[in-house]
Design a protein around this motif. Structure first.
Motif, PDB file in Angstrom:
ATOM      1  N   SER A 270     -16.369  40.881  90.962  1.00  0.00           N
ATOM      2  CA  SER A 270     -15.011  41.432  90.839  1.00  0.00           C
ATOM      3  C   SER A 270     -14.031  40.577  91.652  1.00  0.00           C
ATOM      4  O   SER A 270     -14.433  39.739  92.467  1.00  0.00           O
ATOM      5  CB  SER A 270     -14.973  42.883  91.329  1.00  0.00           C
ATOM      6  N   ILE A 271     -12.749  40.818  91.415  1.00  0.00           N
ATOM      7  CA  ILE A 271     -11.707  40.037  92.110  1.00  0.00           C
ATOM      8  C   ILE A 271     -11.770  40.316  93.612  1.00  0.00           C
ATOM      9  O   ILE A 271     -11.744  39.404  94.431  1.00  0.00           O
ATOM     10  CB  ILE A 271     -10.317  40.382  91.518  1.00  0.00           C
ATOM     11  N   GLU A 301      -4.348  36.167  95.230  1.00  0.00           N
ATOM     12  CA  GLU A 301      -4.664  34.732  95.253  1.00  0.00           C
ATOM     13  C   GLU A 301      -5.996  34.467  94.533  1.00  0.00           C
ATOM     14  O   GLU A 301      -6.109  33.538  93.733  1.00  0.00           O
ATOM     15  CB  GLU A 301      -4.731  34.266  96.715  1.00  0.00           C
ATOM     16  N   ALA A 302      -6.987  35.320  94.806  1.00  0.00           N
ATOM     17  CA  ALA A 302      -8.281  35.175  94.114  1.00  0.00           C
ATOM     18  C   ALA A 302      -8.080  35.312  92.605  1.00  0.00           C
ATOM     19  O   ALA A 302      -8.613  34.527  91.813  1.00  0.00           O
ATOM     20  CB  ALA A 302      -9.271  36.223  94.624  1.00  0.00           C
ATOM     21  N   MET A 303      -7.266  36.302  92.208  1.00  0.00           N
ATOM     22  CA  MET A 303      -7.091  36.558  90.771  1.00  0.00           C
ATOM     23  C   MET A 303      -6.389  35.405  90.063  1.00  0.00           C
ATOM     24  O   MET A 303      -6.760  35.046  88.935  1.00  0.00           O
ATOM     25  CB  MET A 303      -6.326  37.864  90.547  1.00  0.00           C
ATOM     26  N   SER A 304      -5.382  34.806  90.697  1.00  0.00           N
ATOM     27  CA  SER A 304      -4.694  33.688  90.031  1.00  0.00           C
ATOM     28  C   SER A 304      -5.668  32.525  89.803  1.00  0.00           C
ATOM     29  O   SER A 304      -5.593  31.832  88.787  1.00  0.00           O
ATOM     30  CB  SER A 304      -3.473  33.235  90.834  1.00  0.00           C
ATOM     31  N   HIS A 305      -6.594  32.344  90.729  1.00  0.00           N
ATOM     32  CA  HIS A 305      -7.580  31.267  90.572  1.00  0.00           C
ATOM     33  C   HIS A 305      -8.652  31.644  89.553  1.00  0.00           C
ATOM     34  O   HIS A 305      -9.068  30.808  88.750  1.00  0.00           O
ATOM     35  CB  HIS A 305      -8.204  30.912  91.932  1.00  0.00           C
ATOM     36  N   LEU A 306      -9.089  32.895  89.568  1.00  0.00           N
ATOM     37  CA  LEU A 306     -10.090  33.341  88.583  1.00  0.00           C
ATOM     38  C   LEU A 306      -9.530  33.267  87.171  1.00  0.00           C
ATOM     39  O   LEU A 306     -10.209  32.807  86.243  1.00  0.00           O
ATOM     40  CB  LEU A 306     -10.526  34.784  88.904  1.00  0.00           C
ATOM     41  N   ARG A 317     -15.224  36.220  81.457  1.00  0.00           N
ATOM     42  CA  ARG A 317     -14.622  37.422  82.032  1.00  0.00           C
ATOM     43  C   ARG A 317     -15.115  38.635  81.273  1.00  0.00           C
ATOM     44  O   ARG A 317     -15.253  38.583  80.053  1.00  0.00           O
ATOM     45  CB  ARG A 317     -13.097  37.307  81.899  1.00  0.00           C
ATOM     46  N   ARG A 318     -15.425  39.702  81.965  1.00  0.00           N
ATOM     47  CA  ARG A 318     -15.785  40.949  81.284  1.00  0.00           C
ATOM     48  C   ARG A 318     -15.130  42.120  82.011  1.00  0.00           C
ATOM     49  O   ARG A 318     -14.680  41.998  83.146  1.00  0.00           O
ATOM     50  CB  ARG A 318     -17.304  41.115  81.242  1.00  0.00           C
ATOM     51  N   LYS A 319     -15.131  43.243  81.303  1.00  0.00           N
ATOM     52  CA  LYS A 319     -14.550  44.453  81.881  1.00  0.00           C
ATOM     53  C   LYS A 319     -15.658  45.467  82.080  1.00  0.00           C
ATOM     54  O   LYS A 319     -16.409  45.768  81.145  1.00  0.00           O
ATOM     55  CB  LYS A 319     -13.505  45.014  80.895  1.00  0.00           C
ATOM     56  N   VAL A 320     -15.807  45.972  83.267  1.00  0.00           N
ATOM     57  CA  VAL A 320     -16.766  47.051  83.522  1.00  0.00           C
ATOM     58  C   VAL A 320     -15.935  48.268  83.894  1.00  0.00           C
ATOM     59  O   VAL A 320     -15.396  48.338  84.997  1.00  0.00           O
ATOM     60  CB  VAL A 320     -17.741  46.673  84.660  1.00  0.00           C
ATOM     61  N   GLY A 321     -15.817  49.215  82.955  1.00  0.00           N
ATOM     62  CA  GLY A 321     -14.828  50.282  83.147  1.00  0.00           C
ATOM     63  C   GLY A 321     -13.458  49.631  83.150  1.00  0.00           C
ATOM     64  O   GLY A 321     -13.113  48.892  82.236  1.00  0.00           O
ATOM     65  N   ILE A 323     -12.557  47.633  85.702  1.00  0.00           N
ATOM     66  CA  ILE A 323     -12.652  46.526  86.669  1.00  0.00           C
ATOM     67  C   ILE A 323     -12.997  45.215  85.970  1.00  0.00           C
ATOM     68  O   ILE A 323     -13.927  45.142  85.164  1.00  0.00           O
ATOM     69  CB  ILE A 323     -13.712  46.847  87.749  1.00  0.00           C
ATOM     70  N   LEU A 324     -12.241  44.153  86.281  1.00  0.00           N
ATOM     71  CA  LEU A 324     -12.536  42.831  85.728  1.00  0.00           C
ATOM     72  C   LEU A 324     -13.567  42.115  86.593  1.00  0.00           C
ATOM     73  O   LEU A 324     -13.532  42.208  87.828  1.00  0.00           O
ATOM     74  CB  LEU A 324     -11.265  41.980  85.673  1.00  0.00           C
ATOM     75  N   GLU A 325     -14.469  41.408  85.919  1.00  0.00           N
ATOM     76  CA  GLU A 325     -15.455  40.592  86.624  1.00  0.00           C
ATOM     77  C   GLU A 325     -15.511  39.206  85.984  1.00  0.00           C
ATOM     78  O   GLU A 325     -15.330  39.060  84.774  1.00  0.00           O
ATOM     79  CB  GLU A 325     -16.846  41.246  86.558  1.00  0.00           C
ATOM     80  N   TYR A 326     -15.766  38.216  86.798  1.00  0.00           N
ATOM     81  CA  TYR A 326     -15.778  36.823  86.331  1.00  0.00           C
ATOM     82  C   TYR A 326     -17.098  36.159  86.725  1.00  0.00           C
ATOM     83  O   TYR A 326     -17.670  36.460  87.764  1.00  0.00           O
ATOM     84  CB  TYR A 326     -14.634  36.029  86.966  1.00  0.00           C
ATOM     85  N   LYS A 327     -17.520  35.230  85.844  1.00  0.00           N
ATOM     86  CA  LYS A 327     -18.757  34.495  86.122  1.00  0.00           C
ATOM     87  C   LYS A 327     -18.555  33.034  85.704  1.00  0.00           C
ATOM     88  O   LYS A 327     -18.019  32.755  84.624  1.00  0.00           O
ATOM     89  CB  LYS A 327     -19.902  35.115  85.309  1.00  0.00           C
ATOM     90  N   ALA A 328     -18.962  32.130  86.558  1.00  0.00           N
ATOM     91  CA  ALA A 328     -18.821  30.696  86.244  1.00  0.00           C
ATOM     92  C   ALA A 328     -19.647  30.340  85.007  1.00  0.00           C
ATOM     93  O   ALA A 328     -20.749  30.840  84.831  1.00  0.00           O
ATOM     94  CB  ALA A 328     -19.280  29.867  87.447  1.00  0.00           C
ATOM     95  N   ARG A 329     -19.063  29.484  84.161  1.00  0.00           N
ATOM     96  CA  ARG A 329     -19.805  28.966  83.011  1.00  0.00           C
ATOM     97  C   ARG A 329     -20.654  27.803  83.468  1.00  0.00           C
ATOM     98  O   ARG A 329     -20.173  26.929  84.184  1.00  0.00           O
ATOM     99  CB  ARG A 329     -18.851  28.489  81.924  1.00  0.00           C
ATOM    100  N   VAL A 330     -21.897  27.779  83.005  1.00  0.00           N
ATOM    101  CA  VAL A 330     -22.737  26.641  83.400  1.00  0.00           C
ATOM    102  C   VAL A 330     -23.047  25.766  82.196  1.00  0.00           C
ATOM    103  O   VAL A 330     -22.848  26.121  81.072  1.00  0.00           O
ATOM    104  CB  VAL A 330     -24.071  27.105  84.064  1.00  0.00           C
TER     105      VAL A 330
END
Ligand SMILES: [Zn+2]
Length: 330
Positions: A270-271, A301-306, A317-321, A323-330
């Motif tokens: 999450s952010i 600041e975290a969100m603008s970078h995410l 990016r996904r939504k859990v309820g 709440i936004l969550e982010y995961k690096a692409r590999v």
């Protein structure tokens, strides 16, 4: 404290009690010298918070210059409360206001509860409900103007002539969506608000899903980098005489920030949890010791970078309820 930092340009230091920024500079630009001080027309750039202490600091600076508030016009570089705080009060007592077209509208929106309710919804998206954050703990809310202002909307290229100076309005969005600067071509001088700071780094927050605000900020840095400037008069801390060097540092700072964020989001995060793992130059043992306002700023600041990484295809990016969550692409 007040001092002349350039011919006919004075810096009034306005303390921001309890704020990590410590103080903001209001700049006073004097008009025609042949006028007696009491009649002399002048511009004020930015005001400090909407607080009695800031008001007294501003007024005593003007008094020390022998100036009369009734001869002032006010320019606001951007919407933040430490810059716009006293705008409504000055406006009501007759001061004409000029500010960026976008931020001017937002300053007026800030006087409404609906603006802050939207921000509170963002706390949910950011996972800040965990910390029980509410908008009334937001310093922007506490010290913003409490009634709407009438203003002349400034746009890129508009000219403001005062005394020996001819300033051009420059759009430099990023730190806020409608941040403006004043550029004086002949003297190679820029009054820059919070666009470039030294030694601190301007906060780049999140302002909405319709734009990539970090990218917009980086583009504005490039725009100013290419300009012929000898002296940058910022709103906080040190006057900047080598803007290219400082801008290169700031750009590198955000590159490193993006890499740091990528290294944190190896799994969906999450952010708030991203912000809590980022490095901050703040004397706190850990996230739980962060003052509430700093939790807002860090998460923004975290969100603008995410979002930058998401838009650039470097993170999912996904939504859990809610709440936004982010995961690096590999
Ligand atoms: Zn600001």
């Amino acid at each position: 404290m007040m001092k002349e930092v350039y011919s006919d340009i004075f810096q009034i230091e306005i303390p921001l009690a309890g704020n990590p920024l410590k103080a903001i500079y209001s700049y006073v630009i004097l008009g025609d010298k042949t006028e007696r001080p009491k009649q002399r027309v002048f511009y004020i750039v930015d005001t400090g918070f909407n607080s009695e202490a800031c008001k007294q600091a501003l007024l005593s600076g003007l008094e020390a210059l022998g100036l009369k508030l009734e001869n002032a016009k006010l320019i606001i570089t951007h919407l933040h409360s430490d810059h716009s705080g006293l705008a409504a009060e000055l406006n009501q007592s007759g001061t004409e206001i000029l500010t960026g077209a976008i931020d001017g509208v937002m300053i007026n929106n800030m006087t409404k509860d609906s603006y802050w309710e939207e921000l509170e919804k963002r706390a949910i998206i950011m996972d800040l409900e965990k910390d029980g954050l509410a908008f009334n703990g937001h310093p922007g809310h506490k010290y913003c103007p409490k009634s709407e202002i009438t203003f002349e909307p400034l746009k890129e290229g508009m000219v403001i002539s005062i005394g020996q100076y001819t300033f051009n309005v420059i759009d430099i969005p990023g730190h806020t969506p409608g941040h403006i600067a004043l550029y004086e071509n002949k003297h190679k001088l820029m009054i820059s608000g919070d666009h470039i700071l030294d030694p601190i780094t301007p906060n780049i927050a999140f302002w909405g899903f319709e734009s990539n605000i970090l990218e917009i900020y980086l583009n504005s840095l490039d725009k100013v980098r290419a300009m012929d400037i000898d002296m940058v008069l910022p709103s906080h801390r040190k006057i900047i005489t080598d803007h290219v060097k400082r801008i290169d540092y700031l750009k590198e700072h955000h590159v490193e920030r993006l890499e740091e964020v990528l290294s944190i989001i190896t799994d969906y995060t999450s952010i708030r949890d991203t912000a809590s793992q980022m490095h901050w130059s703040l004397r706190a043992k850990g996230w739980s010791d962060f003052p509430d306002p700093q939790k807002w700023f860090a998460s923004g600041e975290a969100m603008s970078h995410l979002e930058y990484l998401y838009i650039k295809g470097k993170a999912d990016r996904r939504k859990v309820g809610e709440i936004l969550e982010y995961k690096a692409r590999v």
